[in-house]
Design a protein around this motif. Structure first.
Motif, mmCIF file in Angstrom:
data_model
loop_
_atom_site.group_PDB
_atom_site.id
_atom_site.type_symbol
_atom_site.label_atom_id
_atom_site.label_comp_id
_atom_site.label_asym_id
_atom_site.label_seq_id
_atom_site.Cartn_x
_atom_site.Cartn_y
_atom_site.Cartn_z
ATOM 1 N N ILE A 80 -6.201 -86.648 35.218
ATOM 2 C CA ILE A 80 -5.582 -85.764 36.208
ATOM 3 C C ILE A 80 -5.972 -84.325 35.884
ATOM 4 N N LEU A 81 -6.281 -83.553 36.930
ATOM 5 C CA LEU A 81 -6.426 -82.106 36.768
ATOM 6 C C LEU A 81 -5.157 -81.460 37.292
ATOM 7 N N GLN A 82 -4.510 -80.672 36.465
ATOM 8 C CA GLN A 82 -3.341 -79.902 36.920
ATOM 9 C C GLN A 82 -3.854 -78.517 37.295
ATOM 10 N N LEU A 83 -3.826 -78.225 38.583
ATOM 11 C CA LEU A 83 -4.338 -76.933 39.071
ATOM 12 C C LEU A 83 -3.170 -75.965 39.115
ATOM 13 N N HIS A 84 -3.148 -75.027 38.176
ATOM 14 C CA HIS A 84 -1.978 -74.173 37.967
ATOM 15 C C HIS A 84 -2.228 -72.732 38.410
ATOM 16 N N GLY A 85 -3.201 -72.561 39.312
ATOM 17 C CA GLY A 85 -3.503 -71.211 39.789
ATOM 18 C C GLY A 85 -3.240 -71.089 41.271
ATOM 19 N N HIS A 86 -4.134 -70.361 41.940
ATOM 20 C CA HIS A 86 -3.974 -70.133 43.382
ATOM 21 C C HIS A 86 -4.999 -70.937 44.167
ATOM 22 N N GLU A 87 -5.324 -72.113 43.708
ATOM 23 C CA GLU A 87 -6.345 -72.938 44.371
ATOM 24 C C GLU A 87 -5.897 -73.268 45.798
ATOM 25 N N SER A 88 -6.801 -73.020 46.743
ATOM 26 C CA SER A 88 -6.477 -73.290 48.153
ATOM 27 C C SER A 88 -6.562 -74.797 48.422
ATOM 28 N N PRO A 89 -6.016 -75.247 49.569
ATOM 29 C CA PRO A 89 -6.177 -76.671 49.916
ATOM 30 C C PRO A 89 -7.656 -77.061 49.995
ATOM 31 N N GLU A 90 -8.483 -76.151 50.493
ATOM 32 C CA GLU A 90 -9.921 -76.458 50.602
ATOM 33 C C GLU A 90 -10.536 -76.631 49.211
ATOM 34 N N ARG A 91 -10.140 -75.770 48.294
ATOM 35 C CA ARG A 91 -10.671 -75.874 46.920
ATOM 36 C C ARG A 91 -10.205 -77.190 46.270
ATOM 37 N N VAL A 92 -8.970 -77.578 46.544
ATOM 38 C CA VAL A 92 -8.481 -78.852 45.982
ATOM 39 C C VAL A 92 -9.331 -80.008 46.510
ATOM 40 N N LEU A 93 -9.607 -79.972 47.811
ATOM 41 C CA LEU A 93 -10.433 -81.042 48.402
ATOM 42 C C LEU A 93 -11.828 -81.061 47.777
ATOM 43 N N THR A 94 -12.396 -79.878 47.584
ATOM 44 C CA THR A 94 -13.739 -79.796 46.987
ATOM 45 C C THR A 94 -13.731 -80.372 45.571
ATOM 46 N N LEU A 102 -7.821 -87.324 40.058
ATOM 47 C CA LEU A 102 -6.527 -87.041 40.689
ATOM 48 C C LEU A 102 -6.156 -85.583 40.449
ATOM 49 N N VAL A 103 -5.513 -84.984 41.423
ATOM 50 C CA VAL A 103 -5.097 -83.578 41.289
ATOM 51 C C VAL A 103 -3.582 -83.458 41.424
ATOM 52 N N MET A 104 -3.007 -82.772 40.446
ATOM 53 C CA MET A 104 -1.589 -82.394 40.533
ATOM 54 C C MET A 104 -1.577 -80.877 40.771
ATOM 55 N N LYS A 105 -1.107 -80.468 41.930
ATOM 56 C CA LYS A 105 -1.118 -79.022 42.261
ATOM 57 C C LYS A 105 0.208 -78.404 41.840
ATOM 58 N N ALA A 106 0.119 -77.360 41.029
ATOM 59 C CA ALA A 106 1.321 -76.682 40.544
ATOM 60 C C ALA A 106 1.682 -75.505 41.448
ATOM 61 N N PHE A 107 2.973 -75.312 41.613
ATOM 62 C CA PHE A 107 3.502 -74.172 42.368
ATOM 63 C C PHE A 107 4.545 -73.464 41.518
ATOM 64 N N SER A 108 4.513 -72.147 41.589
ATOM 65 C CA SER A 108 5.528 -71.342 40.910
ATOM 66 C C SER A 108 6.631 -71.051 41.905
ATOM 67 N N VAL A 109 7.855 -71.266 41.479
ATOM 68 C CA VAL A 109 8.972 -71.198 42.435
ATOM 69 C C VAL A 109 9.994 -70.138 42.035
ATOM 70 N N ARG A 110 10.339 -69.316 43.020
ATOM 71 C CA ARG A 110 11.499 -68.433 42.852
ATOM 72 C C ARG A 110 12.466 -68.632 44.010
ATOM 73 N N ASP A 111 11.912 -68.880 45.206
ATOM 74 C CA ASP A 111 12.790 -69.040 46.369
ATOM 75 C C ASP A 111 12.199 -70.081 47.324
ATOM 76 N N ALA A 112 12.923 -70.351 48.406
ATOM 77 C CA ALA A 112 12.520 -71.418 49.332
ATOM 78 C C ALA A 112 11.144 -71.148 49.935
ATOM 79 N N GLU A 113 10.819 -69.879 50.118
ATOM 80 C CA GLU A 113 9.504 -69.518 50.676
ATOM 81 C C GLU A 113 8.369 -70.109 49.821
#
Ligand SMILES: O=C(O)c1ccccc1N[C@@H]1O[C@H](COP(=O)(O)O)[C@@H](O)[C@H]1O
Length: 222
Positions: A80-94, A102-113
């Motif tokens: 698995i690659l954990q993508l912990h930056g600002h990788e776009s959906p297109e970059r993930v597909l590439t 397999l890709v696990m996309k990380a998100f940093s969370v502070r609020d619902a947005e």
């Protein structure tokens, strides 16, 4: 259901062995050079080979270019690659098309947005990981040992399969599991005696806490 357990930022054979012996389903290696958990890909490859087939190998990367990924994929052969930056959906597909991983996309969370950004990755990333936003001044996008407001996870629907991370430790993991629908948990600094230094006793205590969290109390107390 038992949660997956990922121990991240490992750098030694003894901590890798202990994590897997205690039931880690995922072992994470950090390839972000500013991190105290950074590991050279060739050493990570050796450690990965100790436990390949017993736990899934996760390579944590931050906005990697293809040269970075070529080296990591060749030397570490992660599941698995954990993508912990600002990788776009297109970059993930590439990345998925180039490396068949397999890709696990990380998100940093502070609020619902922050959670709304996930929508664009549904059907693209294989799994998600939610971590706290880095505190002001931190050079690390993850591994800061801070938690976020887990009640925000109620914004997500059943299409989003995720691991929860950020500031987990032996004292809060039961509450984290009880208050979210996380299918996995991910810990790094919560099992460290100093930044980047994993502690075998803290690893043991964390697994003990997860095991207790899974045992539902009965009315008779048995
Ligand atoms: O741990 C790091 O140094 C790191 C560096 C760059 C990207 C991600 C990093 N770690 C990730 O952070 C969370 C857990 O952190 P913690 O338990 O709060 O310390 C986890 O997803 C790690 O993979």
């Amino acid at each position: 259901m038992k949660p997956d357990i990922k121990i991240c930022g490992l750098k030694t054979a003894e901590t890798v062995d202990r994590a897997v012996a205690r039931g880690a389903t995922h072992i994470g290696f950090i390839f972000f050079e500013k991190s105290p958990r950074y590991i050279e890909p060739d050493l990570a490859g050796v450690l990965a080979d100790r436990v390949r087939g017993k736990a899934l190998i996760v390579a944590v990367v931050v906005d990697p270019d293809n040269d970075d990924l070529d080296e990591i994929m060749n030397l570490v052969r992660p599941d698995i690659l954990q993508l912990h930056g600002h990788e776009s959906p297109e970059r993930v597909l590439t990345i998925k098309a180039l490396y068949n991983v397999l890709v696990m996309k990380a998100f940093s969370v502070r609020d619902a947005e922050d959670l709304r950004r996930v929508e664009a990755y549904i059907g693209i990333a294989d799994r998600f990981l939610f971590d706290a936003k880095a505190p002001k001044g931190s050079e690390l996008p993850g591994g800061n040992g801070v938690a976020f407001d887990w009640s925000l996870m109620a914004w997500l629907d059943g299409r989003v399969d995720y691991m929860l991370s950020g500031g987990l430790n032996k004292d809060n993991v039961a509450l984290a599991l009880a208050s979210t629908k996380a299918s996995g948990i991910d810990i790094s600094s919560g099992v460290e005696s100093a930044p980047g230094v994993k502690d075998l006793t803290m690893i043991d205590e964390f697994f003990d806490a997860v095991a207790s969290a899974r045992m539902p109390a009965t009315a008779s107390g048995s």
